[in-house]
Design a protein around this motif. Structure first.
Motif, mmCIF file in Angstrom:
data_model
loop_
_atom_site.group_PDB
_atom_site.id
_atom_site.type_symbol
_atom_site.label_atom_id
_atom_site.label_comp_id
_atom_site.label_asym_id
_atom_site.label_seq_id
_atom_site.Cartn_x
_atom_site.Cartn_y
_atom_site.Cartn_z
ATOM 1 N N ASP A 129 0.860 -1.178 0.000
ATOM 2 C CA ASP A 129 0.000 0.000 0.000
ATOM 3 C C ASP A 129 0.897 1.228 0.000
ATOM 4 O OD1 ASP A 129 0.408 1.038 2.815
ATOM 5 O OD2 ASP A 129 -0.497 -0.889 3.321
ATOM 6 N N SER A 130 0.306 2.392 -0.232
ATOM 7 C CA SER A 130 1.112 3.610 -0.347
ATOM 8 C C SER A 130 1.185 4.413 0.951
ATOM 9 C CB SER A 130 0.574 4.496 -1.484
ATOM 10 O OG SER A 130 -0.782 4.809 -1.261
ATOM 11 N N TYR A 131 0.646 3.865 2.029
ATOM 12 C CA TYR A 131 0.696 4.561 3.313
ATOM 13 C C TYR A 131 2.079 4.351 3.935
ATOM 14 C CZ TYR A 131 -1.011 6.301 7.821
ATOM 15 O OH TYR A 131 -1.199 7.025 8.969
ATOM 16 N N PRO A 132 2.726 5.420 4.420
ATOM 17 C CA PRO A 132 4.120 5.293 4.870
ATOM 18 C C PRO A 132 4.333 4.572 6.199
ATOM 19 C CG PRO A 132 3.355 7.541 5.168
ATOM 20 C CD PRO A 132 2.260 6.803 4.439
ATOM 21 N N ARG A 133 3.324 4.525 7.071
ATOM 22 C CA ARG A 133 3.559 3.915 8.387
ATOM 23 C C ARG A 133 3.605 2.396 8.277
ATOM 24 N NH1 ARG A 133 -0.075 5.141 13.545
ATOM 25 N NH2 ARG A 133 -1.385 5.683 11.806
ATOM 26 N N TRP A 134 4.637 1.816 8.883
ATOM 27 C CA TRP A 134 4.804 0.367 8.875
ATOM 28 C C TRP A 134 3.966 -0.248 9.971
ATOM 29 C CZ3 TRP A 134 10.290 -1.656 7.443
ATOM 30 C CH2 TRP A 134 10.692 -1.064 6.244
ATOM 31 N N PRO A 135 3.611 -1.523 9.813
ATOM 32 C CA PRO A 135 2.812 -2.177 10.861
ATOM 33 C C PRO A 135 3.566 -2.209 12.178
ATOM 34 C CG PRO A 135 3.427 -3.736 9.128
ATOM 35 C CD PRO A 135 3.979 -2.414 8.743
ATOM 36 N N ALA A 168 4.688 -22.244 9.904
ATOM 37 C CA ALA A 168 4.940 -22.900 8.617
ATOM 38 C C ALA A 168 6.422 -22.901 8.250
ATOM 39 C CB ALA A 168 4.133 -22.204 7.518
ATOM 40 N N GLY A 169 7.274 -22.393 9.144
ATOM 41 C CA GLY A 169 8.707 -22.371 8.863
ATOM 42 C C GLY A 169 9.125 -21.216 7.974
ATOM 43 N N GLY A 170 8.313 -20.166 7.967
ATOM 44 C CA GLY A 170 8.581 -19.027 7.092
ATOM 45 C C GLY A 170 9.086 -17.820 7.840
ATOM 46 N N ARG A 171 9.055 -16.704 7.149
ATOM 47 C CA ARG A 171 9.513 -15.453 7.753
ATOM 48 C C ARG A 171 8.676 -14.284 7.221
ATOM 49 N NH1 ARG A 171 13.468 -17.534 4.443
ATOM 50 N NH2 ARG A 171 13.907 -16.313 2.582
ATOM 51 N N LEU A 172 8.665 -13.219 7.978
ATOM 52 C CA LEU A 172 7.914 -12.018 7.657
ATOM 53 C C LEU A 172 8.900 -10.875 7.508
ATOM 54 C CD1 LEU A 172 4.692 -10.744 8.306
ATOM 55 C CD2 LEU A 172 6.219 -9.606 9.880
ATOM 56 N N SER A 173 8.656 -10.007 6.538
ATOM 57 C CA SER A 173 9.497 -8.827 6.382
ATOM 58 C C SER A 173 8.663 -7.677 5.839
ATOM 59 C CB SER A 173 10.681 -9.112 5.443
ATOM 60 O OG SER A 173 10.212 -9.456 4.147
ATOM 61 N N VAL A 174 9.180 -6.476 5.998
ATOM 62 C CA VAL A 174 8.539 -5.285 5.462
ATOM 63 C C VAL A 174 9.602 -4.535 4.673
ATOM 64 C CG1 VAL A 174 7.264 -3.175 6.001
ATOM 65 C CG2 VAL A 174 7.052 -5.164 7.500
ATOM 66 N N THR A 175 9.251 -4.128 3.451
ATOM 67 C CA THR A 175 10.190 -3.382 2.619
ATOM 68 C C THR A 175 9.529 -2.084 2.155
ATOM 69 O OG1 THR A 175 9.494 -4.584 0.636
ATOM 70 C CG2 THR A 175 11.414 -5.435 1.804
ATOM 71 N N PRO A 176 10.323 -1.020 2.067
ATOM 72 C CA PRO A 176 9.771 0.250 1.584
ATOM 73 C C PRO A 176 9.568 0.197 0.069
ATOM 74 C CG PRO A 176 12.112 0.480 2.015
ATOM 75 C CD PRO A 176 11.732 -0.909 2.439
ATOM 76 N N THR A 177 8.621 0.991 -0.406
ATOM 77 C CA THR A 177 8.416 1.130 -1.846
ATOM 78 C C THR A 177 8.993 2.467 -2.295
ATOM 79 O OG1 THR A 177 6.243 2.152 -1.557
ATOM 80 C CG2 THR A 177 6.309 -0.260 -1.789
ATOM 81 N N GLU A 178 9.182 2.610 -3.591
ATOM 82 C CA GLU A 178 9.763 3.848 -4.122
ATOM 83 C C GLU A 178 8.881 5.060 -3.869
ATOM 84 O OE1 GLU A 178 10.870 3.427 -8.208
ATOM 85 O OE2 GLU A 178 12.189 1.724 -7.785
ATOM 86 N N ASP A 179 7.566 4.841 -3.764
ATOM 87 C CA ASP A 179 6.649 5.971 -3.572
ATOM 88 C C ASP A 179 6.397 6.299 -2.096
ATOM 89 O OD1 ASP A 179 5.001 3.895 -2.785
ATOM 90 O OD2 ASP A 179 3.354 4.412 -4.130
ATOM 91 N N GLY A 180 7.148 5.679 -1.206
ATOM 92 C CA GLY A 180 7.011 5.997 0.220
ATOM 93 C C GLY A 180 6.093 5.073 0.989
ATOM 94 N N GLY A 181 5.510 4.098 0.326
ATOM 95 C CA GLY A 181 4.677 3.116 1.003
ATOM 96 C C GLY A 181 5.509 1.947 1.492
ATOM 97 N N LYS A 182 4.852 0.790 1.605
ATOM 98 C CA LYS A 182 5.576 -0.398 2.056
ATOM 99 C C LYS A 182 4.886 -1.649 1.536
ATOM 100 C CE LYS A 182 2.296 -0.269 5.415
ATOM 101 N NZ LYS A 182 1.347 0.822 5.316
#
Length: 149
Positions: A84-90, A115-129
């Motif tokens: 999404d384009s909202y800048p605040r991360w969860p 499930a043996g996985g992982r979670l990550s958050v990455t920024p987008t070029e437009d300031g979202g995530k």
């Protein structure tokens, strides 16, 4: 099957889009060979529901759309991201039993870890995530029985 498969859909930031996102991902995974009754399929559907809900509810109308990306890498990892384009991360919020909300990220983290996985958050070029989950691809895993045991 190719080393890398991708699918994506952009939806309006509206509560009705949550079910559309969940159905879309379920259809893509079915096309890629994941049985609808596989345990991981249930987890992915719930994770997508929670991520899409967050993209709708917690962007406060500042993200008119959200995008769901589904990637299968080398038949080893399934990656699902909601952008999404909202800048605040969860944020990790304490989830009191009495609260009607605030447990989405807790559920996502728990299902991903289980499930043996992982979670990550990455920024987008437009300031979202983009909030990503990566899960081991388990198409060969036996499906759960109809009773859930």
């Amino acid at each position: 099957m190719a080393d890398h498969q991708e699918a994506s859909v952009t939806l309006p930031s509206d509560p009705a889009s949550v079910a559309t996102a969940r159905r879309y991902v379920a259809e893509v995974l079915s096309e890629w060979g994941l049985p609808d009754d596989a345990d991981i399929a249930d987890s992915v559907r719930l994770i997508v529901s929670e991520l899409a809900t967050n993209a709708v509810q917690h962007t406060f109308g500042q993200s008119p759309t959200f995008t769901v990306d589904v990637r299968l890498e080398r038949q080893e990892w399934l990656r699902v991201g909601v952008t999404d384009s909202y800048p605040r991360w969860p944020k990790r919020l304490p989830a009191a039993v009495q609260q009607d909300n605030g447990r989405g990220m807790v559920i996502i983290r728990w299902l991903t870890a289980e499930a043996g996985g992982r979670l990550s958050v990455t920024p987008t070029e437009d300031g979202g995530k983009t909030v990503w989950i990566a899960l081991p691809w388990s198409v060969g895993a036996p499906a759960r029985s109809a009773t859930g045991y």
